[in-house]
Design an enzyme around this catalytic site. Structure first.
Site, PDB file in Angstrom:
ATOM      1  N   LYS A  85       0.868  -1.187   0.000  1.00 49.66           N
ATOM      2  CA  LYS A  85       0.000   0.000   0.000  1.00 49.66           C
ATOM      3  C   LYS A  85       0.899   1.229   0.000  1.00 49.66           C
ATOM      4  O   LYS A  85       1.759   1.379   0.872  1.00 49.66           O
ATOM      5  CB  LYS A  85      -0.883   0.026   1.243  1.00 49.66           C
ATOM      6  CG  LYS A  85      -2.128  -0.811   1.121  1.00 49.66           C
ATOM      7  CD  LYS A  85      -3.058  -0.534   2.285  1.00 49.66           C
ATOM      8  CE  LYS A  85      -4.314  -1.391   2.202  1.00 49.66           C
ATOM      9  NZ  LYS A  85      -5.171  -1.231   3.394  1.00 49.66           N
TER      10      LYS A  85
ATOM     11  N   HIS B 142      -8.031   7.211  11.907  1.00 53.36           N
ATOM     12  CA  HIS B 142      -7.759   8.271  10.927  1.00 53.36           C
ATOM     13  C   HIS B 142      -8.591   9.513  11.251  1.00 53.36           C
ATOM     14  O   HIS B 142      -8.112  10.640  11.105  1.00 53.36           O
ATOM     15  CB  HIS B 142      -8.075   7.790   9.505  1.00 53.36           C
ATOM     16  CG  HIS B 142      -7.034   6.866   8.946  1.00 53.36           C
ATOM     17  ND1 HIS B 142      -7.239   6.100   7.822  1.00 53.36           N
ATOM     18  CD2 HIS B 142      -5.779   6.584   9.344  1.00 53.36           C
ATOM     19  CE1 HIS B 142      -6.158   5.386   7.562  1.00 53.36           C
ATOM     20  NE2 HIS B 142      -5.252   5.662   8.477  1.00 53.36           N
TER      21      HIS B 142
END
Ligand code: GLY
Length: 353
Positions: free
Chosen positions: A142, A242
């Site tokens: 990623k 997040h």
């Protein structure tokens, strides 16, 4: 040295061993094609290890260049990637040449994205120097940078050709940076390994947990490289984490957000009757014992609102990861509008404190 095979489309190895930094060149020789090597590091890591790693590549016959950028999440943006690409071009790197990411997750994510973009894709080597990058970010391909509206919203899947982990580098980490890596280690235990939870509980040293965590991540990534199913489990704590990072203006560490995010998930799952008793309490105890935060002043409503822009959202649905029992988490897809209701119970316990 331990070697763990990552069985992605193009398989590669993650190597774990003390002193491997000085062997980086020789190890990379067998994994990449060309002679050009652009080594990327931030301003914190460069004074510690850049000259050593550069020398190791040069001893193995690589023509090296270096690119150093400011440390921190602020630098993780497209303008830094553009500067990296310009440096690669200035060096005259061709399609068979390579990038090396020396440092933490920000460096690996950006170097990987730059490698995915340069000449439509060149090789790269991950040389993680933080616990978080060793056990999570450097494995699985990623790559991303942040957009103003959220973390990692611009990226690509691009697997490295080799991952070199030297646990000696953990000795120089500031305690909060080591702690945030432990959040990802505890996350792996909560997802799929009661045995790992036992080792953490027994006080295992972070450096001794690296290979086991890469094995866990390797298994998941090898079965689901592009995150169409099982790999989503690795996002335990991340949707809320997040949101917390963003709400804090990125003043908290990623792992700190993940720690509190996991507790939001575990407490909510328990209250909804979806998780066995004791799971939330054990996670809280393990996180606290490794100096990670277990509460946040932000409210459930604020967190839910900010989680709406999460990249795990698909249309009006959101897949959340919820602990189900000790060492096992599950995926649950809910209407995005229900997220706030799901986590509202956390106020006064994990959130709004
Ligand atoms: N960090 C989560 C993943 O690699 O899928």
């Amino acid at each position: 040295m331990e070697s763990i095979r990552i069985q992605t489309g193009i398989p590669y190895d993650a190597l774990v061993g003390r002193g491997l930094l000085d062997q980086a060149g020789g190890l990379a020789r067998n994994a990449v094609r060309g002679d050009g090597m652009l080594i990327l590091a931030d301003e914190n890591v460069a004074p510690l290890y850049l000259e050593r790693v550069k020398a190791a590549f040069e001893q193995a016959g690589f023509r090296t260049g270096t690119f150093v950028f400011p440390a921190g999440e602020e630098a993780k943006r497209l303008s830094t990637v553009e500067a990296i690409l310009s440096e690669a071009d200035r060096m005259g790197l061709t399609r068979t040449d390579c990038f090396a990411a020396l440092g933490g997750g920000v460096t690996g994510d950006m170097a990987g994205l730059a490698a995915a973009l340069y000449l439509r894709g060149v090789d790269f080597v991950q040389i993680p120097t933080t616990l978080l990058a060793m056990v999570d970010a450097s494995v699985g391909g990623k790559t991303a940078v942040n957009l103003v509206s959220g973390k990692n919203l611009c990226g690509a899947f691009h697997q490295p050709r080799l991952v070199i982990c030297d646990p000696d580098t953990l000795d120089t980490l500031p305690p909060p940076v080591l702690a945030e890596g432990m959040a990802e280690v505890i996350k792996h235990g909560a997802i799929c390994s009661a045995a790992l939870l036992d080792r953490i509980r027994e006080g295992a040293a972070p450096g001794d947990l690296v290979a086991e965590n890469i094995r866990i991540k390797s298994g998941i990534v090898s079965r689901d490289e592009r995150e169409s199913g099982e790999r989503k489990l690795l996002n335990l704590g991340h949707t809320f984490g997040h949101a917390l990072e963003k709400l804090s203006g990125y003043t908290i560490y990623h792992g700190e957000g993940v720690a509190v995010g996991m507790l939001i998930a575990a407490f909510s799952a328990g209250r909804a009757g979806l998780c066995a008793p004791g799971v939330y309490e054990e996670l809280r105890e393990l996180l606290r014992s490794r100096n990670l935060p277990v509460t946040t002043a932000f409210t459930a409503a604020e967190i839910a609102k900010n989680a709406m822009n999460d990249k795990k959202r698909a249309g009006n649905s959101l897949t959340v990861v919820l602990p189900a029992e000790r060492g096992r988490s599950v995926l649950r897809t809910i209407p995005a509008s229900e997220l706030r209701t799901l986590i509202a119970c956390c106020d006064g316990e994990v959130t709004g404190r």
